[in-house]
Structure formats: structure tokens, C-alpha cells
Motif scaffolding. Structure first.
Motif, PDB file in Angstrom:
ATOM      1  N   ILE A  38       0.572  -1.247  -0.240  1.00 26.64           N
ATOM      2  CA  ILE A  38       0.012  -0.227   0.333  1.00 26.64           C
ATOM      3  C   ILE A  38       0.734   1.255  -0.162  1.00 26.64           C
ATOM      4  O   ILE A  38       1.587   1.453   0.942  1.00 26.64           O
ATOM      5  CB  ILE A  38      -1.110  -0.326   1.398  1.00 26.64           C
ATOM      6  N   GLY A  39       1.024   2.476  -0.996  1.00 23.30           N
ATOM      7  CA  GLY A  39       1.722   3.516  -1.238  1.00 23.30           C
ATOM      8  C   GLY A  39       1.408   4.246   0.046  1.00 23.30           C
ATOM      9  O   GLY A  39       0.339   3.726   0.733  1.00 23.30           O
ATOM     10  N   LYS A  40       1.778   5.299  -0.009  1.00 25.50           N
ATOM     11  CA  LYS A  40       1.943   6.645   0.700  1.00 25.50           C
ATOM     12  C   LYS A  40       0.618   7.622   0.330  1.00 25.50           C
ATOM     13  O   LYS A  40      -0.006   7.451  -1.055  1.00 25.50           O
ATOM     14  CB  LYS A  40       2.546   7.383   0.320  1.00 25.50           C
ATOM     15  N   ASN A  41      -0.181   7.966   1.592  1.00 21.77           N
ATOM     16  CA  ASN A  41      -1.415   8.619   1.464  1.00 21.77           C
ATOM     17  C   ASN A  41      -2.780   8.022   0.932  1.00 21.77           C
ATOM     18  O   ASN A  41      -3.482   8.302   0.752  1.00 21.77           O
ATOM     19  CB  ASN A  41      -1.241   9.864   1.160  1.00 21.77           C
ATOM     20  N   THR A  42      -2.453   6.510   0.959  1.00 14.47           N
ATOM     21  CA  THR A  42      -4.255   6.150   0.493  1.00 14.47           C
ATOM     22  C   THR A  42      -4.627   5.700   1.505  1.00 14.47           C
ATOM     23  O   THR A  42      -4.070   5.301   2.526  1.00 14.47           O
ATOM     24  CB  THR A  42      -2.723   4.402  -0.439  1.00 14.47           C
ATOM     25  N   VAL A  43      -5.913   6.280   0.965  1.00 16.05           N
ATOM     26  CA  VAL A  43      -6.970   5.914   1.914  1.00 16.05           C
ATOM     27  C   VAL A  43      -8.154   4.657   1.430  1.00 16.05           C
ATOM     28  O   VAL A  43      -7.915   4.738   0.692  1.00 16.05           O
ATOM     29  CB  VAL A  43      -8.345   6.883   1.826  1.00 16.05           C
ATOM     30  N   LEU A  44      -8.185   3.898   2.075  1.00 15.68           N
ATOM     31  CA  LEU A  44      -8.368   2.712   2.303  1.00 15.68           C
ATOM     32  C   LEU A  44      -9.547   2.274   3.588  1.00 15.68           C
ATOM     33  O   LEU A  44      -9.429   1.738   4.880  1.00 15.68           O
ATOM     34  CB  LEU A  44      -7.235   0.791   2.409  1.00 15.68           C
ATOM     35  N   HIS A  53      -1.491 -10.541  -0.083  1.00 13.09           N
ATOM     36  CA  HIS A  53      -0.471 -10.085  -0.450  1.00 13.09           C
ATOM     37  C   HIS A  53       0.120 -10.709  -1.998  1.00 13.09           C
ATOM     38  O   HIS A  53       0.690  -9.733  -3.157  1.00 13.09           O
ATOM     39  CB  HIS A  53       0.539 -10.904  -0.334  1.00 13.09           C
ATOM     40  N   GLN A  54      -1.705 -10.382  -2.836  1.00  6.69           N
ATOM     41  CA  GLN A  54      -1.546 -10.891  -4.202  1.00  6.69           C
ATOM     42  C   GLN A  54      -2.411  -9.281  -4.973  1.00  6.69           C
ATOM     43  O   GLN A  54      -2.506  -9.217  -6.075  1.00  6.69           O
ATOM     44  CB  GLN A  54      -2.860 -12.422  -4.414  1.00  6.69           C
ATOM     45  N   VAL A  55      -2.532  -8.210  -3.883  1.00  9.00           N
ATOM     46  CA  VAL A  55      -2.916  -6.328  -4.265  1.00  9.00           C
ATOM     47  C   VAL A  55      -2.064  -5.598  -3.893  1.00  9.00           C
ATOM     48  O   VAL A  55      -1.030  -5.966  -3.036  1.00  9.00           O
ATOM     49  CB  VAL A  55      -4.160  -6.283  -3.287  1.00  9.00           C
ATOM     50  N   GLN A  56      -1.355  -4.759  -5.102  1.00  9.24           N
ATOM     51  CA  GLN A  56      -0.365  -3.788  -4.799  1.00  9.24           C
ATOM     52  C   GLN A  56      -1.428  -2.550  -4.937  1.00  9.24           C
ATOM     53  O   GLN A  56      -1.711  -2.163  -6.269  1.00  9.24           O
ATOM     54  CB  GLN A  56       0.457  -3.859  -5.362  1.00  9.24           C
ATOM     55  N   LEU A  57      -1.190  -1.348  -4.265  1.00  6.76           N
ATOM     56  CA  LEU A  57      -1.871  -0.695  -4.750  1.00  6.76           C
ATOM     57  C   LEU A  57      -0.833   0.520  -4.438  1.00  6.76           C
ATOM     58  O   LEU A  57      -0.217   0.748  -3.602  1.00  6.76           O
ATOM     59  CB  LEU A  57      -3.351   0.243  -2.883  1.00  6.76           C
ATOM     60  N   GLY A  58      -0.859   2.036  -4.688  1.00  8.86           N
ATOM     61  CA  GLY A  58      -0.222   3.139  -5.155  1.00  8.86           C
ATOM     62  C   GLY A  58      -1.173   4.292  -4.439  1.00  8.86           C
ATOM     63  O   GLY A  58      -1.133   4.113  -3.214  1.00  8.86           O
ATOM     64  N   VAL A  82      -3.037  -5.036  -9.605  1.00  6.59           N
ATOM     65  CA  VAL A  82      -1.752  -3.962  -9.210  1.00  6.59           C
ATOM     66  C   VAL A  82      -2.995  -2.125  -9.738  1.00  6.59           C
ATOM     67  O   VAL A  82      -2.717  -2.367 -10.845  1.00  6.59           O
ATOM     68  CB  VAL A  82      -0.815  -3.891 -10.426  1.00  6.59           C
ATOM     69  N   ILE A  83      -2.574  -1.658  -8.644  1.00  9.20           N
ATOM     70  CA  ILE A  83      -3.027  -0.219  -8.788  1.00  9.20           C
ATOM     71  C   ILE A  83      -2.542   0.401  -8.572  1.00  9.20           C
ATOM     72  O   ILE A  83      -1.405   0.778  -7.557  1.00  9.20           O
ATOM     73  CB  ILE A  83      -4.520  -0.384  -7.742  1.00  9.20           C
ATOM     74  N   GLY A  84      -2.175   1.765  -9.894  1.00  9.56           N
ATOM     75  CA  GLY A  84      -1.438   2.737  -9.974  1.00  9.56           C
ATOM     76  C   GLY A  84      -1.766   4.152  -8.896  1.00  9.56           C
ATOM     77  O   GLY A  84      -2.440   3.656  -8.195  1.00  9.56           O
ATOM     78  N   ASN A  85      -0.906   5.207  -9.543  1.00 11.04           N
ATOM     79  CA  ASN A  85      -1.076   5.997  -8.385  1.00 11.04           C
ATOM     80  C   ASN A  85      -2.062   7.028  -8.525  1.00 11.04           C
ATOM     81  O   ASN A  85      -2.535   6.843  -9.849  1.00 11.04           O
ATOM     82  CB  ASN A  85      -0.043   6.926  -8.073  1.00 11.04           C
ATOM     83  N   ASN A  86      -2.864   7.651  -7.539  1.00  9.61           N
ATOM     84  CA  ASN A  86      -3.789   8.708  -7.943  1.00  9.61           C
ATOM     85  C   ASN A  86      -4.701   8.156  -8.369  1.00  9.61           C
ATOM     86  O   ASN A  86      -5.692   8.615  -9.357  1.00  9.61           O
ATOM     87  CB  ASN A  86      -3.659   9.973  -8.495  1.00  9.61           C
ATOM     88  N   VAL A  87      -5.304   7.072  -7.723  1.00 12.72           N
ATOM     89  CA  VAL A  87      -6.844   5.883  -8.820  1.00 12.72           C
ATOM     90  C   VAL A  87      -7.857   6.184  -7.373  1.00 12.72           C
ATOM     91  O   VAL A  87      -7.127   5.925  -6.260  1.00 12.72           O
ATOM     92  CB  VAL A  87      -6.209   4.953  -9.159  1.00 12.72           C
TER      93      VAL A  87
END
Length: 192
Positions: A38-44, A53-58, A82-87
Motif C-alpha cells: 500500500i502506497g503513501k497517503n492511500t485511503v482504504l 499479498h496479491q494486491v498492490q495499491l499505489g 496492481v493499482i497505480g497512483n492517484n486512483v
């Protein structure tokens, strides 16, 4: 009246600015411990996962409540969703993935969308539920907007800057900057 208004506004700010951020921080921390990237400043918000472990968030993603990250396979290394940034991913969206899905940066995925990268076999001489599934990855390029309740099927690439209308069924790849809608989706315009 003014005091009542100020109190309700203060409670709103506390609830949505601070409590929601704290809950997201705790949720992200817990999921990182079990292997989710999970990337920085992501709201989940609250979501459902089969294999974290199969999920990657930008970075700077906003994932609303009820999103289902369903990796439909046996344990394997690496990320398949795999989800990119600012999505932005709207509530109750489903990623039903066996092979892989890549979502580029700056995409908008509205509520209720489904991404399915596999299909059952249907040979005549065998039972359908005992046949192997065919699978092909889905690729969503940067700056794509997918309207609510759209379904994206296996092997589809949605080009950069494309728009998919609400309730569309996308079973063919969409070139960059085109607008598609319908069941099955067809070109209805271009972004100019």
C-alpha cells in the motif's frame, strides 16, 4: 440555530477527517503486515480480500467501502492486482482475477464495476464445471474513466484517456481517447 450548526459541522469534520483517517491508517498497517503493498497517503475503507499479498495499491489512492479484491487462484508470489497512483475505486467494485490486472495512474473507477480476467470452458463432451478456465490479463492504461456498473472482461486493454459508459460490457480492447458504451460496448465518440 448557529450553535447547532457549528456543532453538527464540527462532528462531521471529526468523523470524516480524523476518525476515517485513523481507521484507514490502522487498516493499512494491518494489511501491510500480511503482505499487501500500500502506497503513501492511500485511503482504504473496509474491503474484502482473499490473498492480501496479491494486491498492490499505489500512492494517493482512494478505495471506497465494499471493494472486493478476489484473487481466484492458489497461493503464488507477487502481485496480480496492481493499482497505480492517484486512483479512485468506487464502492462495491469487484476485481475477480486469476491472471493479472494492471490499472494505470490517475484512473477513475466508479461504483459497482467488475473486472473478470477468466472464463469457463464449454466443450460439448465435458461437464462445464470440470473444465479448465481460460484466462488473459486486463490492462487499464493511465487517465481512464470507467462508469458505474461496467464490466470489463478478459484480455481487454483500455487505452490511455479512454472513457467507458455506465453499465457497459467491454469484451474488446478500446483505443486511447475513445468513448465506448453499450452491451457489448461500442465506440460512441472521442475525447478531443
Amino acid at each position: 440555530m448557529k450553535i447547532k450548526y457549528l456543532v453538527s459541522q464540527s462532528l462531521f469534520v471529526i468523523r470524516f477527517r480524523y476518525i476515517k483517517k485513523l481507521a484507514s491508517y490502522l487498516r493499512c498497517s494491518k494489511l501491510r503486515l500480511v503482505g499487501m503493498k500500500i502506497g503513501k497517503n492511500t485511503v482504504l475503507s473496509h474491503c474484502h480480500l482473499t490473498w492480501p499479498h496479491q494486491v498492490q495499491l499505489g500512492n494517493k489512492c482512494l478505495i471506497e467501502h465494499g471493494v472486493y479484491f478476489h484473487y481466484d487462484g492458489i497461493y503464488s508470489e507477487g502481485s496480480s492486482i496492481v493499482i497505480g497512483n492517484n486512483v479512485f475505486v468506487g464502492n462495491h467494485t469487484e476485481f475477480n482475477i486469476t491472471a493479472k490486472i494492471n490499472v494505470g495512474d490517475n484512473c477513475l473507477i466508479a461504483s459497482g464495476c467488475k473486472f473478470i480476467d477468466h472464463n469457463h470452458g464449454f466443450n460439448y463432451n465435458e461437464l462445464i464445471n470440470s473444465q479448465l478456465c481460460s484466462e488473459k490479463p486486463i490492462d487499464i492504461e493511465d487517465d481512464v474513466w470507467i462508469g458505474c456498473n461496467a464490466t470489463i472482461l478478459k484480455g481487454v486493454t483500455i487505452g490511455k484517456g479512454a472513457v467507458v459508459g455506465a453499465k457497459s460490457l467491454v469484451n474488446k480492447s478500446i483505443p486511447p481517447f475513445e468513448i465506448w458504451a453499450g452491451i457489448p460496448a461500442k465506440k460512441i465518440g472521442e475525447r478531443k
